[in-house]
Design a protein around this motif. Structure first.
Motif, PDB file in Angstrom:
ATOM      1  N   HIS A 257       0.836  -1.206   0.000  1.00  0.00           N
ATOM      2  CA  HIS A 257       0.000   0.000   0.000  1.00  0.00           C
ATOM      3  C   HIS A 257       0.871   1.257   0.000  1.00  0.00           C
ATOM      4  CE1 HIS A 257      -3.086   2.897   0.961  1.00  0.00           C
ATOM      5  NE2 HIS A 257      -2.573   3.134   2.155  1.00  0.00           N
ATOM      6  N   LYS A 258       1.952   1.252   0.766  1.00  0.00           N
ATOM      7  CA  LYS A 258       2.820   2.426   0.842  1.00  0.00           C
ATOM      8  C   LYS A 258       3.472   2.724  -0.504  1.00  0.00           C
ATOM      9  CE  LYS A 258       6.550   4.473   3.566  1.00  0.00           C
ATOM     10  NZ  LYS A 258       7.473   4.297   4.715  1.00  0.00           N
ATOM     11  N   THR A 259       3.939   1.674  -1.186  1.00  0.00           N
ATOM     12  CA  THR A 259       4.553   1.886  -2.509  1.00  0.00           C
ATOM     13  C   THR A 259       3.508   2.320  -3.532  1.00  0.00           C
ATOM     14  OG1 THR A 259       4.314  -0.476  -3.044  1.00  0.00           O
ATOM     15  CG2 THR A 259       6.406   0.225  -2.094  1.00  0.00           C
ATOM     16  N   ALA A 260       2.283   1.803  -3.405  1.00  0.00           N
ATOM     17  CA  ALA A 260       1.211   2.187  -4.328  1.00  0.00           C
ATOM     18  C   ALA A 260       0.878   3.669  -4.184  1.00  0.00           C
ATOM     19  CB  ALA A 260      -0.031   1.335  -4.066  1.00  0.00           C
ATOM     20  N   LEU A 263       3.086   6.142  -6.084  1.00  0.00           N
ATOM     21  CA  LEU A 263       2.963   6.215  -7.540  1.00  0.00           C
ATOM     22  C   LEU A 263       2.159   7.433  -7.988  1.00  0.00           C
ATOM     23  CD1 LEU A 263       2.222   2.467  -8.401  1.00  0.00           C
ATOM     24  CD2 LEU A 263       4.332   3.727  -8.851  1.00  0.00           C
ATOM     25  N   MET A 264       1.294   7.954  -7.127  1.00  0.00           N
ATOM     26  CA  MET A 264       0.468   9.127  -7.438  1.00  0.00           C
ATOM     27  C   MET A 264      -0.286   8.941  -8.755  1.00  0.00           C
ATOM     28  SD  MET A 264       3.100  12.167  -6.232  1.00  0.00           S
ATOM     29  CE  MET A 264       1.882  13.448  -6.471  1.00  0.00           C
ATOM     30  N   VAL A 265      -1.012   7.853  -8.836  1.00  0.00           N
ATOM     31  CA  VAL A 265      -1.678   7.467 -10.081  1.00  0.00           C
ATOM     32  C   VAL A 265      -2.717   8.496 -10.520  1.00  0.00           C
ATOM     33  CG1 VAL A 265      -3.054   5.687 -11.220  1.00  0.00           C
ATOM     34  CG2 VAL A 265      -1.314   5.033  -9.548  1.00  0.00           C
ATOM     35  N   LYS A 277       5.522   7.159 -16.188  1.00  0.00           N
ATOM     36  CA  LYS A 277       6.645   6.243 -16.003  1.00  0.00           C
ATOM     37  C   LYS A 277       6.110   4.900 -15.543  1.00  0.00           C
ATOM     38  CE  LYS A 277      10.035   9.822 -14.811  1.00  0.00           C
ATOM     39  NZ  LYS A 277      11.013  10.288 -13.791  1.00  0.00           N
ATOM     40  N   ILE A 278       6.373   3.873 -16.319  1.00  0.00           N
ATOM     41  CA  ILE A 278       5.909   2.530 -15.981  1.00  0.00           C
ATOM     42  C   ILE A 278       6.959   1.847 -15.109  1.00  0.00           C
ATOM     43  CG2 ILE A 278       5.118   0.308 -16.852  1.00  0.00           C
ATOM     44  CD1 ILE A 278       3.324   2.739 -17.554  1.00  0.00           C
ATOM     45  N   PRO A 279       6.599   1.458 -13.887  1.00  0.00           N
ATOM     46  CA  PRO A 279       7.571   0.806 -12.992  1.00  0.00           C
ATOM     47  C   PRO A 279       8.093  -0.504 -13.581  1.00  0.00           C
ATOM     48  CG  PRO A 279       5.548   1.418 -11.825  1.00  0.00           C
ATOM     49  CD  PRO A 279       5.259   1.569 -13.279  1.00  0.00           C
ATOM     50  N   GLN A 280       9.295  -0.840 -13.227  1.00  0.00           N
ATOM     51  CA  GLN A 280       9.885  -2.091 -13.682  1.00  0.00           C
ATOM     52  C   GLN A 280       9.421  -3.284 -12.847  1.00  0.00           C
ATOM     53  OE1 GLN A 280      11.865  -2.475 -16.491  1.00  0.00           O
ATOM     54  NE2 GLN A 280      11.145  -0.360 -16.790  1.00  0.00           N
ATOM     55  N   LYS A 281       9.188  -3.044 -11.556  1.00  0.00           N
ATOM     56  CA  LYS A 281       8.800  -4.129 -10.664  1.00  0.00           C
ATOM     57  C   LYS A 281       7.331  -4.501 -10.885  1.00  0.00           C
ATOM     58  CE  LYS A 281      10.193  -4.131  -6.425  1.00  0.00           C
ATOM     59  NZ  LYS A 281      10.401  -3.723  -5.017  1.00  0.00           N
ATOM     60  N   ALA A 282       7.069  -5.817 -10.879  1.00  0.00           N
ATOM     61  CA  ALA A 282       5.718  -6.298 -11.168  1.00  0.00           C
ATOM     62  C   ALA A 282       4.697  -5.798 -10.157  1.00  0.00           C
ATOM     63  CB  ALA A 282       5.707  -7.822 -11.221  1.00  0.00           C
ATOM     64  N   LEU A 284       4.587  -3.049  -8.493  1.00  0.00           N
ATOM     65  CA  LEU A 284       4.231  -1.655  -8.743  1.00  0.00           C
ATOM     66  C   LEU A 284       3.382  -1.506  -9.997  1.00  0.00           C
ATOM     67  CD1 LEU A 284       7.552   0.189  -7.795  1.00  0.00           C
ATOM     68  CD2 LEU A 284       5.506  -0.184  -6.417  1.00  0.00           C
ATOM     69  N   ARG A 285       3.618  -2.349 -10.986  1.00  0.00           N
ATOM     70  CA  ARG A 285       2.770  -2.282 -12.190  1.00  0.00           C
ATOM     71  C   ARG A 285       1.346  -2.726 -11.871  1.00  0.00           C
ATOM     72  NH1 ARG A 285       6.085  -5.481 -16.590  1.00  0.00           N
ATOM     73  NH2 ARG A 285       7.402  -6.028 -14.813  1.00  0.00           N
ATOM     74  N   TYR A 286       1.206  -3.740 -11.020  1.00  0.00           N
ATOM     75  CA  TYR A 286      -0.138  -4.146 -10.587  1.00  0.00           C
ATOM     76  C   TYR A 286      -0.811  -3.009  -9.820  1.00  0.00           C
ATOM     77  CZ  TYR A 286       0.436  -9.066 -11.893  1.00  0.00           C
ATOM     78  OH  TYR A 286       0.583 -10.236 -12.601  1.00  0.00           O
ATOM     79  N   ALA A 287      -0.040  -2.333  -8.983  1.00  0.00           N
ATOM     80  CA  ALA A 287      -0.586  -1.218  -8.219  1.00  0.00           C
ATOM     81  C   ALA A 287      -1.006  -0.078  -9.148  1.00  0.00           C
ATOM     82  CB  ALA A 287       0.445  -0.723  -7.204  1.00  0.00           C
TER      83      ALA A 287
END
Length: 366
Positions: A257-260, A263-265, A277-282, A284-287
């Motif tokens: 949740h903290k990393t999501a 992202l400031m989506v 910017k698309i994150p490299q880590k899976a 973060l991409r799901y988030a």
């Protein structure tokens, strides 16, 4: 009771089965006394009773929830009342009387009831009547739900006599199916993103204190509710999450949740000047995808709604096709109540999106 691996059913499968039964009953294709009552087995927290209750709501029919373990046999069979002519049996006013009415009677937590109560329910479930005193109207269907004896919940073995009355199905905790439901029910994006990344956490009893909170579809739905109530009070959210899904799962979820949040989506969707910017880590991409699908239909006015839709396509076109297809699927599901699919298809960028991601999207929804 052992888990029946051959008769496991997803939520959508159960809904489809129940829908077919109800429509056959109400259309007159099947006589009410020929349709077997349905018994839904499964671990605590899978939403067995909720699925049946929501089905009644979808059809706009009545729903009676009978918690058998909290009743006495007289609640089912009726109460003997002395009169001048002898003894008369009075049947509970709870049971439907209108012959033209439609609905579902659910004997919930059936396996938590002792044998005397199960015996009291035999005639009602099998014959749809209580002697000559009462008959269930033809438009009503009878269901039951309960935990298995191996679920570490309150459950007793069902007698063979009662078991033989039912059509038995075993509800499975399928993450993809639950996420499809979650998209249409505004579940918090941190929850849906986390379950996308860690589907095994949707339902997990391993290394959890089952006398406290632990991960189930029901407890994750409540996490979503409380996160909206508490908004940005991180300390309270953490305690609430731990109290609902347990400390082990809660720690992992709170890190996600903290990393999501970082992202400031929504800000990215609303402001074209912010670089996508698309994150490299899976994870973060799901988030990112969960957030974009969630915020898309939460515009405060027409201008913000348009900006969110434009931002949705900026993000989606920057994604790889597998994540773009996932995002589009969730967005369509989440926008069912507001004509979201039509809005997505009418957008000027949809043609470009189809050229880039269309093949993968077609395979994903096939």
């Amino acid at each position: 009771m052992a888990i029946d691996l051959h008769n496991k059913m997803t939520v959508s499968g159960l809904e489809s089965l129940l829908r077919n039964i109800l429509e056959s009953l109400w259309s007159g294709k099947a006589a009410p006394d020929k349709l077997p009552p349905l018994m839904v087995w499964g671990a605590p927290g899978l939403g067995k009773s909720t699925i049946i209750r929501e089905m009644a709501k979808q059809y706009g029919v009545n729903f009676i929830d009978v918690r058998l373990a909290q009743r006495e046999p007289v609640d089912i069979r009726g109460l003997p009342v002395p009169t001048e002519k002898g003894v008369e049996w009075r049947v509970s006013a709870e049971w439907p009387r209108d012959k033209k009415s439609k609905g579902i009677i659910l004997f919930d937590e059936l396996t938590a009831a002792d044998r005397s109560l199960q015996v009291a329910a035999y005639e009602f479930i099998l014959d749809r009547r209580l002697g000559d005193l009462y008959k269930v109207p033809d438009g009503w269907y009878i269901c039951a739900a309960g935990n298995r004896t191996g679920d570490r919940a309150v459950a007793s073995t069902m007698s063979s006599a009662l078991a033989n009355r039912f059509l038995h199905v075993e509800l499975d905790s399928n993450a993809d199916n639950w996420l499809s439901w979650a998209a249409a029910h505004e579940i918090h994006p941190s929850v849906t993103g986390f379950i996308r990344f860690r589907p095994g956490m949707l339902f997990n009893q391993e290394n959890e204190n089952l006398e406290r909170g632990w991960p189930t579809p029901r407890s994750w739905e409540r996490v979503s509710t409380m996160m909206k109530v508490l908004f940005d009070d991180e300390a309270l959210i953490r305690h609430t999450v731990y109290g609902l899904v347990g400390t082990a799962s809660g720690v992992e979820f709170m890190a996600f949740h903290k990393t999501a949040q970082n992202l400031m989506v929504k800000e990215m969707m609303l402001d074209p000047s912010i670089e996508v910017k698309i994150p490299q880590k899976a994870d973060l991409r799901y988030a990112l995808c969960a957030g974009a699908a969630y915020y898309l239909w939460h515009g405060q006015d027409e201008a913000e709604s348009k900006a969110l839709l434009d931002g949705f396509y900026r993000i989606s076109l920057a994604l790889s096709s597998d994540f773009a297809a996932l995002l589009m699927t969730d967005a369509i599901k989440g926008g069912e109540s507001c004509g979201g699919a039509a809005k997505l298809y009418a957008h000027p960028q949809f043609k470009k999106w189809t050229e880039k991601h269309g093949k993968t999207f077609s395979k994903a929804v096939a």
